[in-house]
Design a protein around this motif. Structure first.
Motif, PDB file in Angstrom:
ATOM      1  N   UNK A 192       0.875  -1.073   0.018  1.00 53.65           N
ATOM      2  CA  UNK A 192       0.021   0.020  -0.036  1.00 53.65           C
ATOM      3  C   UNK A 192       0.983   1.200  -0.001  1.00 53.65           C
ATOM      4  N   UNK A 193       1.940   1.217   0.852  1.00 52.61           N
ATOM      5  CA  UNK A 193       2.809   2.397   0.855  1.00 52.61           C
ATOM      6  C   UNK A 193       3.501   2.654  -0.453  1.00 52.61           C
ATOM      7  N   UNK A 194       3.701   1.583  -1.233  1.00 50.16           N
ATOM      8  CA  UNK A 194       4.629   1.834  -2.350  1.00 50.16           C
ATOM      9  C   UNK A 194       3.511   1.992  -3.475  1.00 50.16           C
ATOM     10  N   UNK A 195       2.324   1.591  -3.439  1.00 50.99           N
ATOM     11  CA  UNK A 195       1.150   1.984  -4.496  1.00 50.99           C
ATOM     12  C   UNK A 195       0.846   3.288  -4.333  1.00 50.99           C
ATOM     13  N   UNK A 196       0.742   3.869  -3.167  1.00 51.04           N
ATOM     14  CA  UNK A 196       0.306   5.458  -2.604  1.00 51.04           C
ATOM     15  C   UNK A 196       1.601   6.293  -2.970  1.00 51.04           C
ATOM     16  N   UNK A 197       2.692   5.757  -3.144  1.00 50.83           N
ATOM     17  CA  UNK A 197       3.804   6.657  -3.095  1.00 50.83           C
ATOM     18  C   UNK A 197       4.257   7.306  -2.177  1.00 50.83           C
ATOM     19  N   UNK A 198       3.932   6.691  -0.930  1.00 55.96           N
ATOM     20  CA  UNK A 198       4.334   7.435   0.095  1.00 55.96           C
ATOM     21  C   UNK A 198       5.785   6.533   0.654  1.00 55.96           C
ATOM     22  N   UNK A 199       6.088   5.539   0.120  1.00 50.72           N
ATOM     23  CA  UNK A 199       7.614   4.740   0.465  1.00 50.72           C
ATOM     24  C   UNK A 199       8.577   5.315  -0.538  1.00 50.72           C
ATOM     25  N   UNK A 200      10.046   5.485   0.104  1.00 56.82           N
ATOM     26  CA  UNK A 200      10.907   5.630  -0.679  1.00 56.82           C
ATOM     27  C   UNK A 200      11.965   4.501  -0.663  1.00 56.82           C
ATOM     28  N   UNK A 201      13.165   4.582  -1.148  1.00 56.89           N
ATOM     29  CA  UNK A 201      14.171   3.844  -1.201  1.00 56.89           C
ATOM     30  C   UNK A 201      14.866   3.673   0.127  1.00 56.89           C
ATOM     31  N   UNK A 202      14.669   4.810   1.000  1.00 59.55           N
ATOM     32  CA  UNK A 202      15.532   4.862   2.234  1.00 59.55           C
ATOM     33  C   UNK A 202      14.618   3.751   3.505  1.00 59.55           C
ATOM     34  N   UNK A 203      13.551   3.551   3.232  1.00 62.45           N
ATOM     35  CA  UNK A 203      12.837   2.625   4.334  1.00 62.45           C
ATOM     36  C   UNK A 203      13.371   1.234   4.189  1.00 62.45           C
ATOM     37  N   UNK A 204      13.564   0.618   2.929  1.00 64.20           N
ATOM     38  CA  UNK A 204      14.322  -0.643   3.115  1.00 64.20           C
ATOM     39  C   UNK A 204      15.527  -0.734   3.422  1.00 64.20           C
ATOM     40  N   UNK A 205      16.658   0.312   3.173  1.00 65.28           N
ATOM     41  CA  UNK A 205      17.860   0.383   3.441  1.00 65.28           C
ATOM     42  C   UNK A 205      17.842   0.514   4.928  1.00 65.28           C
ATOM     43  N   UNK A 206      17.127   1.377   5.568  1.00 65.20           N
ATOM     44  CA  UNK A 206      16.993   1.276   6.954  1.00 65.20           C
ATOM     45  C   UNK A 206      16.570  -0.016   7.874  1.00 65.20           C
ATOM     46  N   UNK A 207      15.555  -0.720   6.813  1.00 67.85           N
ATOM     47  CA  UNK A 207      15.346  -1.801   7.592  1.00 67.85           C
ATOM     48  C   UNK A 207      16.198  -3.047   7.439  1.00 67.85           C
ATOM     49  N   UNK A 208      17.190  -2.765   6.558  1.00 65.44           N
ATOM     50  CA  UNK A 208      18.367  -3.781   6.192  1.00 65.44           C
ATOM     51  C   UNK A 208      19.217  -3.584   7.384  1.00 65.44           C
TER      52      UNK A 208
END
Length: 255
Positions: A192-208
């Motif tokens: 949902x975050x990706x589809x709505x454009x509220x996610x960026x590349x930074x979140x998966x990097x922080x998750x990693x």
């Protein structure tokens, strides 16, 4: 090529990073032992260092990644209701995102606090009779409300935890069922975050960056789960839910 590690950590002090890792370790331990609680406990702490929206997305990424660890075993130990609730929650998550977008922030905080407190009160009520089997309305309502809360507050647990903890079923069955549902809601939250454009590349990097702490904490919690009795486990899970409810109320009073 951008310097991704530097960009990922931009604006974060070493102290903030240390707190984030420590909070992730503790929240993952709770998840491994109780079967829930990682996002509820982690998002407020992450929100002190990064924007709340970003904190929710990071928590959803972490929930997705750790949910994939041992997913076959957990799914195999889950009750059939977990898959029904998961499907309904996934379908209802976009509605929660829309409600969050159109709801006044003050009202949203009030509703979230009331939901968390209500969930804690439900857990304190007497357990269902041993022969109780949830009906279609109870199971369907749990799934729909869980999905709405995933999108609205990043909190799929309040309706799910009482659904399982109030029943006379083994902790192993309750824990695995909740973990299956929360994997599904984490996937729904990320999509949902990706589809709505509220996610960026930074979140998966922080998750990693935080994922090794999740692996360690979850491993410790899982091993502790195998060594505690049913009564102690139920007390622990009720305490976690109570602390989450008090935290939601505290955030409301501070607003």
């Amino acid at each position: 090529m951008p310097n991704w590690p530097a960009a990922m950590l931009a604006g974060l002090t070493p102290g903030q990073i240390a707190v984030m890792i420590a909070a992730t370790l503790a929240a993952a331990f709770v998840r491994g032992l109780a079967g829930f609680g990682m996002a509820i406990l982690l998002v407020p702490v992450l929100g002190l260092a990064i924007p709340p929206r970003e904190a929710v997305v990071v928590a959803n990424w972490l929930g997705l990644l750790i949910g994939l660890v041992g997913v076959k075993r957990i799914a195999g130990q889950s009750e059939r209701s977990a898959f029904i609730i998961s499907a309904l929650a996934v379908m209802a998550t976009p509605l929660g995102v829309w409600l969050l977008a159109v709801t006044d922030p003050a009202l949203a905080r009030l509703l979230i606090a009331l939901i968390a407190l209500g969930s804690f009160v439900l857990v304190l009520l007497p357990k269902r009779p041993a022969h109780h089997l949830p009906g279609v309305l109870e199971t369907g309502g749990t799934g729909l409300v869980s999905g709405v809360l995933t999108g609205f507050a990043g909190m799929p647990g309040p309706p799910v935890v009482p659904y399982y903890l109030r029943r006379a079923i083994p902790p192993q069955l309750a824990r695995a069922s909740m973990m299956t549902i929360f994997l599904a809601t984490s996937i729904a939250g990320v999509v949902a975050a990706l589809a709505l454009g509220v996610a960026t590349w930074r979140e998966p990097l922080l998750a990693a960056l935080l994922f090794p702490a999740v692996l360690l904490g979850n491993w410790l919690g899982t091993h502790a789960f195998g060594r505690v009795g049913e009564a102690a486990w139920r007390i622990f899970t009720g305490t976690v839910l109570g602390l989450a409810a008090m935290a939601a109320l505290w955030r409301l009073l501070q607003a």
